[in-house]
Design an enzyme around this catalytic site. Structure first.
Site, PDB file in Angstrom:
ATOM      1  N   TYR A 285      14.660  30.182  10.145  1.00  0.00           N
ATOM      2  CA  TYR A 285      13.498  30.929  10.673  1.00  0.00           C
ATOM      3  C   TYR A 285      13.327  30.899  12.068  1.00  0.00           C
ATOM      4  O   TYR A 285      13.550  30.107  12.840  1.00  0.00           O
ATOM      5  CB  TYR A 285      12.229  30.138   9.869  1.00  0.00           C
ATOM      6  CG  TYR A 285      11.988  30.276   8.374  1.00  0.00           C
ATOM      7  CD1 TYR A 285      11.600  31.701   8.015  1.00  0.00           C
ATOM      8  CD2 TYR A 285      11.847  29.291   7.649  1.00  0.00           C
ATOM      9  CE1 TYR A 285      11.513  31.921   6.499  1.00  0.00           C
ATOM     10  CE2 TYR A 285      11.758  29.697   6.422  1.00  0.00           C
ATOM     11  CZ  TYR A 285      11.629  30.749   6.004  1.00  0.00           C
ATOM     12  OH  TYR A 285      11.561  31.111   4.258  1.00  0.00           O
TER      13      TYR A 285
ATOM     14  N   MET B  55      10.936  24.981   4.097  1.00  0.00           N
ATOM     15  CA  MET B  55      10.312  24.076   2.769  1.00  0.00           C
ATOM     16  C   MET B  55      11.325  23.317   2.152  1.00  0.00           C
ATOM     17  O   MET B  55      11.120  22.135   1.730  1.00  0.00           O
ATOM     18  CB  MET B  55       9.762  25.049   2.107  1.00  0.00           C
ATOM     19  CG  MET B  55       8.811  24.308   1.049  1.00  0.00           C
ATOM     20  SD  MET B  55       7.630  25.564   0.045  1.00  0.00           S
ATOM     21  CE  MET B  55       6.785  26.152   1.239  1.00  0.00           C
TER      22      MET B  55
ATOM     23  N   ARG C 277     -11.005  -0.765  14.400  1.00  0.00           N
ATOM     24  CA  ARG C 277     -10.788   0.485  13.340  1.00  0.00           C
ATOM     25  C   ARG C 277     -11.399  -0.269  11.794  1.00  0.00           C
ATOM     26  O   ARG C 277     -12.327   0.584  11.304  1.00  0.00           O
ATOM     27  CB  ARG C 277      -9.260   0.456  12.807  1.00  0.00           C
ATOM     28  CG  ARG C 277      -8.709   1.376  11.887  1.00  0.00           C
ATOM     29  CD  ARG C 277      -7.249   1.470  11.904  1.00  0.00           C
ATOM     30  NE  ARG C 277      -6.791   0.000  11.179  1.00  0.00           N
ATOM     31  CZ  ARG C 277      -5.470   0.039  10.921  1.00  0.00           C
ATOM     32  NH1 ARG C 277      -4.711   0.981  10.861  1.00  0.00           N
ATOM     33  NH2 ARG C 277      -5.132  -1.025  10.210  1.00  0.00           N
TER      34      ARG C 277
ATOM     35  N   LYS D 113       0.777  -1.305   0.098  1.00  0.00           N
ATOM     36  CA  LYS D 113      -0.208   0.121   0.015  1.00  0.00           C
ATOM     37  C   LYS D 113       0.943   1.400   0.103  1.00  0.00           C
ATOM     38  O   LYS D 113       2.157   1.055   0.250  1.00  0.00           O
ATOM     39  CB  LYS D 113      -0.967  -0.321   1.407  1.00  0.00           C
ATOM     40  CG  LYS D 113      -0.285  -0.093   2.633  1.00  0.00           C
ATOM     41  CD  LYS D 113      -1.173  -0.372   3.584  1.00  0.00           C
ATOM     42  CE  LYS D 113      -0.293  -0.438   4.880  1.00  0.00           C
ATOM     43  NZ  LYS D 113      -1.192  -1.091   6.036  1.00  0.00           N
TER      44      LYS D 113
END
Ligand SMILES: *Cc1c(COP(=O)(O)O)cnc(C)c1O
Length: 380
Positions: free
Chosen positions: A264, A319, A143, A45
């Site tokens: 940052y 980023m 689930r 998956k």
């Protein structure tokens, strides 16, 4: 890194190079099969946990794997395209109205509710064919899957005669914690279910389940993470071979004087004169922003290996960029354009996950699309 280049991004134009070792995936599958001592599937998956369905499935087929599990029907179709003979199950069940797609591509749903069983049985009757499907019974996850009481009464349910019930499965909650009492409870519940449904092949073990003491793998083991190099026994050394290697480029080097900050929000302040390298990977590449550091957690935050030395991330992960402290690397051993390791033999996906406050599963499945991607080994 060597290996055949795939995809459209040349090394020189990418911020980092991701190499997937297909021979390691094949070797890991063989190790898991040996450990399980029974038929062993592969969970592929999420694009084979980020490694790429179209490359990884053929490598697993070549190793002898014949059964694949995915989460979505769309993923199953991609597996079918490269594995015309394989058995393919869709874990996330049977969305309303998708019967024809399952039938046309010879894909099997994992039915997880009486509603899904009802619809699959009706679809099979309408086709005049007893098409194969699995049933998932919930033994503790809450689930997916039928509640255990419903599972135990399935043998009296006429609808299961309308299709080929090819597999009975459940999923372990905490198999990577061998001391956790829930393992024994789930195994006992599943064994009771198996007794109520004689003759149906059964599957319970994921990667870690395959290594649990007292665990019987039943007819089919169902590992995912360990195939891709993740440690199924986090309390012990890793029996699997590393699969993913991520190498990033140094694009600039500079000094920060004592008291100057990096990145940052000035989250990190140089405690003394430090040499910093900026590498061209960031959270837009799937590298978690949570791996950034402040002065108080710099020892536990992300790291890169530079010329054999472990160098900490300083300040925030941006980023597209990460700043690392390379003060301990001799000046002549690191230059603009050099390659540093972000994932590799000595910096495992498990460690990268831990340092980002997450798990290796999330690191793997987030591996970015901006990388130049190479595959090593594979079917010849
Ligand atoms: C993802 C998944 C697996 C594989 O689990 P790993 O921990 O990656 O080995 C097996 N079974 C089910 C139902 C799953 O969702």
């Amino acid at each position: 890194m060597q290996g055949s280049q795939t995809g459209l991004i040349p090394d020189a134009e990418a911020g980092a190079v991701l190499t997937i070792d297909l021979d390691a995936i094949a070797a890991n599958w063989r190790t898991l099969r040996e450990r399980a001592g029974t038929d062993t599937a592969a969970v592929v998956k999420a694009d084979a946990y980020g490694t790429g369905i179209e490359k990884t499935v053929p490598a697993l087929l070549d190793a002898g794997c014949r059964v694949f599990f995915v989460a979505h029907l769309s993923e199953a179709k991609r597996v079918r395209a490269v594995a015309t003979e394989a058995t393919i199950y869709v874990l996330n069940g049977f969305p309303h109205g998708t019967g024809p797609t399952y039938a046309n591509h010879d894909i099997r749903p994992v039915l997880g509710s009486l509603e899904e069983i009802e619809e699959w049985a009706a679809f099979c009757r309408s086709q005049g064919a007893r098409l194969p499907a699995a049933i998932h019974v919930d033994t503790g996850m809450h689930r997916l899957g039928l509640p255990l009481v419903e599972g135990l009464s399935l043998s009296n349910d006429a609808r299961i005669k309308d299709f080929d019930l090819a597999l009975l499965m459940s999923h372990l909650v905490s198999a990577e914690e061998p001391e956790n009492q829930i393992n024994a409870r789930q195994i006992a519940a599943f064994t009771a279910l198996r007794g109520a449904m004689p003759g149906i092949p059964c599957s319970l073990a994921n990667s870690s389940g395959t290594f649990l003491k007292g665990m019987q793998a039943f007819e089919l083991a169902r590992p995912g993470y360990a195939l891709y190099g993740g440690n199924p026994t986090p309390h012990l050394s890793n029996p699997m071979k590393p699969v993913a290697h991520l190498d990033a480029r140094v694009i600039q080097l500079r000094y920060a004087l004592a008291g100057e900050t990096a990145g940052y929000n000035a989250a990190w302040t140089a405690p003394s004169r430090r040499r910093l390298a900026t590498i061209s990977v960031g959270y837009a590449d799937g590298y978690p922003r949570s791996a950034g550091s402040t002065n108080t957690n710099v020892g536990d935050a992300g790291i890169a290996i530079v010329a054999g030395r472990r160098c900490p991330f300083v300040g925030r992960v941006s980023m597209d960029l990460i700043i690392i402290d390379v003060t301990d690397v001799p000046e002549h051993e690191i230059h603009r354009g050099d390659i540093v390791t972000l994932i590799g033999t000595n910096l495992t996906i498990d460690e990268v996950g831990r340092r980002a406050g997450t798990i290796g599963y999330e690191i793997l499945t987030s591996l970015g699309r901006r990388y130049a991607r190479h595959y090593r080994g594979g079917p010849r």
